[in-house]
Motif scaffolding. Structure first.
Motif, mmCIF file in Angstrom:
data_model
loop_
_atom_site.group_PDB
_atom_site.id
_atom_site.type_symbol
_atom_site.label_atom_id
_atom_site.label_comp_id
_atom_site.label_asym_id
_atom_site.label_seq_id
_atom_site.Cartn_x
_atom_site.Cartn_y
_atom_site.Cartn_z
ATOM 1 N N ALA A 191 -6.009 5.322 8.072
ATOM 2 C CA ALA A 191 -5.841 5.383 6.596
ATOM 3 C C ALA A 191 -5.101 4.440 5.826
ATOM 4 N N VAL A 192 -3.924 4.481 6.707
ATOM 5 C CA VAL A 192 -2.842 4.205 5.511
ATOM 6 C C VAL A 192 -2.482 2.658 5.843
ATOM 7 N N PRO A 193 -2.903 2.242 7.042
ATOM 8 C CA PRO A 193 -2.778 0.406 7.234
ATOM 9 C C PRO A 193 -4.063 0.050 6.481
ATOM 10 N N ILE A 194 -5.961 0.818 6.328
ATOM 11 C CA ILE A 194 -6.061 0.681 5.568
ATOM 12 C C ILE A 194 -6.367 -0.017 3.739
ATOM 13 N N VAL A 195 -5.984 1.550 3.490
ATOM 14 C CA VAL A 195 -5.617 1.922 2.254
ATOM 15 C C VAL A 195 -3.961 0.441 1.546
ATOM 16 N N VAL A 196 -3.046 0.157 2.168
ATOM 17 C CA VAL A 196 -1.900 -0.626 1.242
ATOM 18 C C VAL A 196 -1.956 -2.020 1.216
ATOM 19 N N THR A 197 -3.554 -2.291 2.340
ATOM 20 C CA THR A 197 -3.510 -3.588 2.638
ATOM 21 C C THR A 197 -5.205 -4.456 2.191
ATOM 22 N N VAL A 198 -5.598 -2.976 1.541
ATOM 23 C CA VAL A 198 -7.371 -3.629 0.826
ATOM 24 C C VAL A 198 -6.738 -4.349 -0.469
ATOM 25 N N GLY A 199 -6.996 -5.039 -0.617
ATOM 26 C CA GLY A 199 -6.919 -6.222 -1.989
ATOM 27 C C GLY A 199 -5.644 -6.504 -2.263
ATOM 28 N N ALA A 200 -4.443 -6.318 -0.858
ATOM 29 C CA ALA A 200 -3.179 -6.915 -0.981
ATOM 30 C C ALA A 200 -2.416 -7.467 -1.309
ATOM 31 N N ALA A 201 -3.388 -8.468 -0.586
ATOM 32 C CA ALA A 201 -3.668 -10.515 0.130
ATOM 33 C C ALA A 201 -2.627 -10.498 0.286
ATOM 34 N N ALA A 202 -1.179 -11.162 0.426
ATOM 35 C CA ALA A 202 -0.208 -12.006 0.966
ATOM 36 C C ALA A 202 0.646 -10.668 1.144
ATOM 37 N N SER A 203 0.527 -9.502 0.454
ATOM 38 C CA SER A 203 1.415 -8.877 0.482
ATOM 39 C C SER A 203 1.229 -7.385 0.249
ATOM 40 N N LEU A 204 2.162 -5.988 0.569
ATOM 41 C CA LEU A 204 1.506 -4.686 0.806
ATOM 42 C C LEU A 204 1.726 -3.812 -0.236
ATOM 43 N N ASN A 205 0.577 -3.098 -0.008
ATOM 44 C CA ASN A 205 0.951 -2.003 -1.625
ATOM 45 C C ASN A 205 1.191 0.050 -0.701
ATOM 46 N N LEU A 206 2.307 -0.918 0.005
ATOM 47 C CA LEU A 206 3.002 0.036 0.532
ATOM 48 C C LEU A 206 3.067 1.784 0.343
ATOM 49 N N ALA A 207 3.464 1.464 -1.388
ATOM 50 C CA ALA A 207 4.247 2.901 -1.710
ATOM 51 C C ALA A 207 2.486 3.840 -1.503
ATOM 52 N N LEU A 208 1.608 2.915 -1.706
ATOM 53 C CA LEU A 208 0.187 3.545 -1.715
ATOM 54 C C LEU A 208 -0.198 4.949 -0.452
ATOM 55 N N ALA A 209 0.910 4.709 0.691
ATOM 56 C CA ALA A 209 0.933 5.299 1.883
ATOM 57 C C ALA A 209 0.941 6.737 1.815
ATOM 58 N N GLY A 210 2.018 7.002 0.529
ATOM 59 C CA GLY A 210 2.448 8.392 -0.057
ATOM 60 C C GLY A 210 1.629 8.608 -1.153
ATOM 61 N N TRP A 211 1.435 8.452 -2.344
ATOM 62 C CA TRP A 211 0.625 8.231 -3.242
ATOM 63 C C TRP A 211 -1.027 8.901 -3.140
ATOM 64 N N MET A 212 -1.002 7.916 -1.871
ATOM 65 C CA MET A 212 -2.958 8.125 -1.747
ATOM 66 C C MET A 212 -3.213 9.734 -0.877
ATOM 67 N N TRP A 213 -1.929 10.431 -0.834
ATOM 68 C CA TRP A 213 -1.875 11.647 0.065
ATOM 69 C C TRP A 213 -1.985 12.976 -1.196
ATOM 70 N N ILE A 214 -1.484 12.531 -2.805
ATOM 71 C CA ILE A 214 -1.713 13.710 -3.727
ATOM 72 C C ILE A 214 -2.051 14.216 -4.328
#
Length: 454
Positions: A191-214
């Motif tokens: 799940a983490v690679p999908i969530v942090v890259t969806v809609g992120a274009a050339a960057s990563l929303n890597l912070a979502l790797a933690g926040w998504m589980w809250i």
């Protein structure tokens, strides 16, 4: 003030005190189990699995986050990456010792709420620290270490569920509880690679790797508060733990469990990095704007085969299946040694999935051996049955140290030789030795185990 849980046979009903404390929990009584026990136990098992699942998710977050840190601007050496992968396992294994006793001290429902709530700390800290590529390495280590609280959840969850079920149904219930938790490692890596890259274009929303589980963690805390129960008869048995520690076979079984479960959690942690190192073009696959990593397949197949390892052990004997699993693990490691220099990604993946399957079978079979060994040593005495239950928690804690050892061995191999073949040669030797020990001590029915089926 107490209230009786309504049902068709009030004589067998437990009573509930404030704080959802249950008195009169007697699952070995068939009438009680049929009228009230099974329904209550299943409800507690379901929420226990969910909380433990999230524990494994948080425990294994850094295994996939480490691979993404360079894309987020972090500069790490191979050794530093392996430390971030292995440190949560070291902390988690150590926490399993106190976690084993917390259910009896504060109650299973109460501790599930507390232990699930503690998962908020590593999830939030990860979401914060990965937004700062200039963060010092020691800070990354501290945050990774906090993820170890997820590893402790297994011991308390298993200790809690064992109180709810009668002896005749414990094996399957504990197997479901364990497998449901283990799947968390696979879900995190999927799940983490999908969530942090969806809609992120050339960057990563890597912070979502933690926040998504809250949100899920908060649901687990609420579910434990609303639907789980404490059992007043679940007491801390320190004397049984002391007895288990004095039993030489507990330490030998712990060594075997390092080989099976330790290999599972260790390889699950390093698999994303090994793919990224050996086959960077296959580290992720693009599906639209999302990235998908196939590393989750390793933890998934091992988790799903674990209950069947227990079933096969019931049929053929835990010792035989454990020895066979070590031979299969050795064969998988040999296949990796032979094919790694010349084979492509898909051969590498198949060899590793074979290895993961063998670890899953070994996990279930080795865990099934523990009560059999203690029963054979004692002739079924009640005191040794208690020691066997205590040994299950202690052995699960010791076995988890494999999650630290496997990445560190691979790191040492890479530092010394520039590759991982030397580490896998060492794994082959260890698995063959453990297979020999299992067969010689437990499968030949000699000495203390003459006439016993381990």
């Amino acid at each position: 003030m107490t209230s009786t849980i309504t049902g068709p046979t009030p004589a067998h009903a437990p009573t509930m005190r404030p704080g959802r404390w249950l008195d009169g929990w007697t699952p070995e009584d068939p009438a009680f189990w049929q009228s009230h026990g099974r329904r209550i136990a299943r409800r507690n098992l379901g929420w226990s699995i969910f909380a433990e699942f999230l524990g494994f998710v948080v425990w294994q977050l850094w295994s996939i986050v480490v691979v993404m840190l360079p894309s987020a601007g972090f500069e790490l050496t191979t050794a530093e990456s392996f430390w971030l992968i292995s440190l949560p396992s070291l902390v988690g294994a150590t926490l399993r010792f106190p976690y084993t006793f917390m259910v009896a001290i504060v109650g299973g429902r109460n501790w599930t709420m507390i232990s699930a709530g503690l998962l908020l700390i590593p999830a939030m800290l990860l979401g914060i620290v990965v937004q700062n590529p200039d963060a010092p390495f020691w800070m990354l280590l501290v945050v990774a270490a906090t993820a170890g609280v997820g590893g402790g959840n297994f011991a308390s969850s298993m200790a809690n569920i064992t109180h709810f079920y009668p002896q005749r149904e414990k094996g399957w219930a504990l197997g479901l509880n364990a497998a449901g938790g283990n799947v968390g490692a696979a879900v995190a890596q999927f799940a983490v690679p999908i969530v942090v890259t969806v809609g992120a274009a050339a960057s990563l929303n890597l912070a979502l790797a933690g926040w998504m589980w809250i949100p899920f963690i908060l649901i687990a805390v609420w579910g434990a508060w609303r639907f789980m129960d404490n059992i007043t008869s679940a007491k801390a048995d320190f004397s049984a733990s002391a007895q288990a520690l004095r039993e030489p076979h507990m330490w030998l079984l712990a060594l075997l469990y390092i080989g099976t479960f330790g290999s599972f959690i260790g390889f699950a942690g390093v698999f994303p990095k090994l793919i990224a190192d050996q086959f960077p073009d296959f580290s992720t696959f693009q599906i639209g704007t999302a990235s998908v990593s196939l590393a989750f397949l390793g933890a998934l197949v091992s988790s799903l085969t674990r209950p069947y390892g227990g079933r096969l052990a019931d049929r053929f004997g835990g010792a035989r299946m454990t020895a066979a699993s070590f031979l299969l693990m050795a064969a998988g490691a040999v296949a990796l040694i032979v094919t790694l220099p010349v084979a492509g990604f898909w051969t590498f993946l198949l060899c590793f999935l074979f290895l993961f399957t063998a670890t899953g079978i070994g996990n279930g079979a080795t865990y099934r051996m523990i009560p059999s060994v203690f029963a054979a040593r004692s002739g079924g005495e009640v005191g040794t049955q208690r020691a066997s239950a205590a040994a299950l928690g202690l052995i699960s804690a010791i076995g988890a140290y494999g999650g630290f050892l496997v990445p560190q061995v691979l790191s040492a191999s890479h530092s010394a030789t520039g590759g991982y073949e030397a580490a896998f040669i060492g794994f082959v030797v260890v698995y063959l030795v453990l297979a020999g020990i299992t067969f010689a001590v437990y499968a030949t029915r000699r000495g203390a185990f003459a006439g016993a089926r381990i």
